[in-house]
Design an enzyme around this catalytic site. Structure first.
Site, PDB file in Angstrom:
ATOM      1  CG  ASP A  55      72.029  25.299  60.518  1.00  0.00           C
ATOM      2  OD1 ASP A  55      71.689  24.836  59.411  1.00  0.00           O
ATOM      3  OD2 ASP A  55      71.273  25.311  61.503  1.00  0.00           O
TER       4      ASP A  55
ATOM      5  N   PRO B  70      65.767  34.552  67.139  1.00  0.00           N
ATOM      6  CG  PRO B  70      63.604  34.157  66.378  1.00  0.00           C
ATOM      7  CD  PRO B  70      64.859  34.878  66.044  1.00  0.00           C
TER       8      PRO B  70
ATOM      9  CB  SER C 199      63.516  30.099  66.053  1.00  0.00           C
ATOM     10  OG  SER C 199      64.692  30.611  65.451  1.00  0.00           O
ATOM     11  N   GLY C 200      64.949  27.340  64.543  1.00  0.00           N
ATOM     12  CA  GLY C 200      65.236  26.832  63.202  1.00  0.00           C
ATOM     13  C   GLY C 200      65.872  27.869  62.309  1.00  0.00           C
ATOM     14  CG  LEU C 201      64.534  31.505  61.980  1.00  0.00           C
ATOM     15  CD1 LEU C 201      63.917  32.864  62.336  1.00  0.00           C
ATOM     16  CD2 LEU C 201      64.322  31.238  60.483  1.00  0.00           C
ATOM     17  N   GLY C 202      68.886  29.257  62.765  1.00  0.00           N
ATOM     18  CA  GLY C 202      70.351  29.241  62.788  1.00  0.00           C
ATOM     19  C   GLY C 202      70.988  30.071  63.880  1.00  0.00           C
ATOM     20  CB  SER C 203      69.737  31.187  67.164  1.00  0.00           C
ATOM     21  OG  SER C 203      70.283  31.226  68.428  1.00  0.00           O
ATOM     22  CB  SER C 204      73.114  26.983  67.585  1.00  0.00           C
ATOM     23  OG  SER C 204      71.959  26.777  68.331  1.00  0.00           O
TER      24      SER C 204
HETATM   25  C1  MEV Z   1      68.960  22.173  60.838  1.00  0.00           C
HETATM   26  O1  MEV Z   1      68.976  23.580  60.661  1.00  0.00           O
HETATM   27  C2  MEV Z   1      68.985  21.457  59.525  1.00  0.00           C
HETATM   28  C3  MEV Z   1      68.986  19.936  59.585  1.00  0.00           C
HETATM   29  O2  MEV Z   1      69.002  19.472  58.228  1.00  0.00           O
HETATM   30  C4  MEV Z   1      70.161  19.383  60.356  1.00  0.00           C
HETATM   31  C5  MEV Z   1      71.493  19.580  59.637  1.00  0.00           C
HETATM   32  O3  MEV Z   1      71.528  19.797  58.415  1.00  0.00           O
HETATM   33  O4  MEV Z   1      72.523  19.469  60.324  1.00  0.00           O
HETATM   34  C6  MEV Z   1      67.710  19.411  60.225  1.00  0.00           C
END
Ligand code: MEV
Length: 291
Positions: free
Chosen positions: A138, A87, A90-95
């Site tokens: 990421d 998704p 979502s914080g799950l590394g999609s980019s």
């Molecule tokens: C983002 O997935 C993780 C952060 O620590 C940013 C980063 O490490 O570049 C918030």
């Protein structure tokens, strides 16, 4: 050529990793698939639509990936198609999974001979192109897969599994990273000790994960989430989800930049994830058609 790369879950250390602290991060069993084909022009096709180079829109990561690849191997055009199981926002590394899979597919299609290390370096560059800030965590995980303690790059295994809960709001990494940086600049004597505590949590968390000690991981999730809240990257919606999970005797914490996005939980969630998936790899047409 077709390539795929995994998304990631940060178990401990989001935000503090930007300041050189430890992080415990794993690739997950959700992947982004990218197909690169020689073409006279540039065309990018995804669920979001079809564009040419689109540095400011929803194809920003793919556009910068093409730009950075062209600096190494000048090509007149390429058609990129992307299908993702991760998704977005979502914080799950999609980019990063998108960037890394696109770079790997282009590397194979145009026979550029880039190593995985070089793909990682390019993907890290793309992260900075788009976000202006970032630790490179990421793109590292999307490239190499597995479970890691950073910055040492120590690989480890755990049998523990977690679920994710989507808070329903998008997580914008650059905005959240900037927010924490501003807070740190305003209150260094308060924020620096929080980042130091997060560092200790990540190290204890790594040992607990290695020993498959779920109750200790759960306790550390709770402390880590409280500190992420102190950094201003939680939201009222996330706080409510955390409270609900804790009422049932489990714990949950933001994974990734926060401000929305997903939580990792030791309890039940929207989706079970498996850790330690394989890094970027080439795929065949059968896999592509089945995604
Ligand atoms: C983002 O997935 C993780 C952060 O620590 C940013 C980063 O490490 O570049 C918030």
């Amino acid at each position: 050529m077709i390539a795929s790369a995994p998304g990631k879950a940060i178990l401990f250390g989001e935000h503090s990793v930007v300041y050189g602290k430890h992080a415990v991060v794993s690739a997950i069993n959700l992947r982004c698939y990218a197909k690169a084909e020689k073409s006279r022009e540039i065309r990018i096709v995804s669920n979001f639509g079809t564009t040419s180079l689109d540095f400011k829109g929803f194809h920003a990561y793919i556009s910068y990936a093409i730009k950075r690849f062209r600096e190494i191997k000048p090509i007149s055009g390429v058609e990129i198609q992307v299908k993702s199981q991760i998704p977005p926002a979502s914080g799950l590394g999609s980019s990063s999974a998108t960037t890394v899979s696109v770079l790997h597919a282009m590397n194979a299609e145009f026979e550029a001979g880039l190593s995985k290390d070089e793909i990682f370096e390019l993907a890290k560059r793309v992260e900075l192109d788009v976000q202006g800030i970032g630790s490179g965590t990421d793109p590292f995980i999307s490239t190499f897969g597995g479970c890691w303690v950073l910055p040492e790059k120590k690989r480890f295994d755990t049998k523990l599994e977690f679920s994710v809960i989507n808070s329903g709001k998008p997580s914008v990494t650059a905005e959240m990273v900037r927010k924490v940086r501003m807070l740190k600049e305003r209150y260094p004597e308060i924020i620096n000790p929080i980042l130091d505590s997060m560092d200790s949590i990540a190290l204890s968390g790594f040992h607990a994960l290695e020993k498959n000690d779920l109750s200790k991981v759960s306790e550390l999730f709770k402390i880590n989430q409280s500190l992420l809240r102190a950094l201003g990257v939680s939201t009222p919606e996330i706080d409510e989800i955390v409270a609900e999970v804790e009422k049932k005797g489990h714990s949950a914490k933001i994974t990734g930049a926060g401000g929305g996005g997903c939580l990792l939980t030791t309890g039940e969630g929207d989706m079970r994830i498996k850790l330690s998936s394989e890094g970027v790899r080439l795929e065949d047409h059968e896999v592509w058609n089945s995604v």
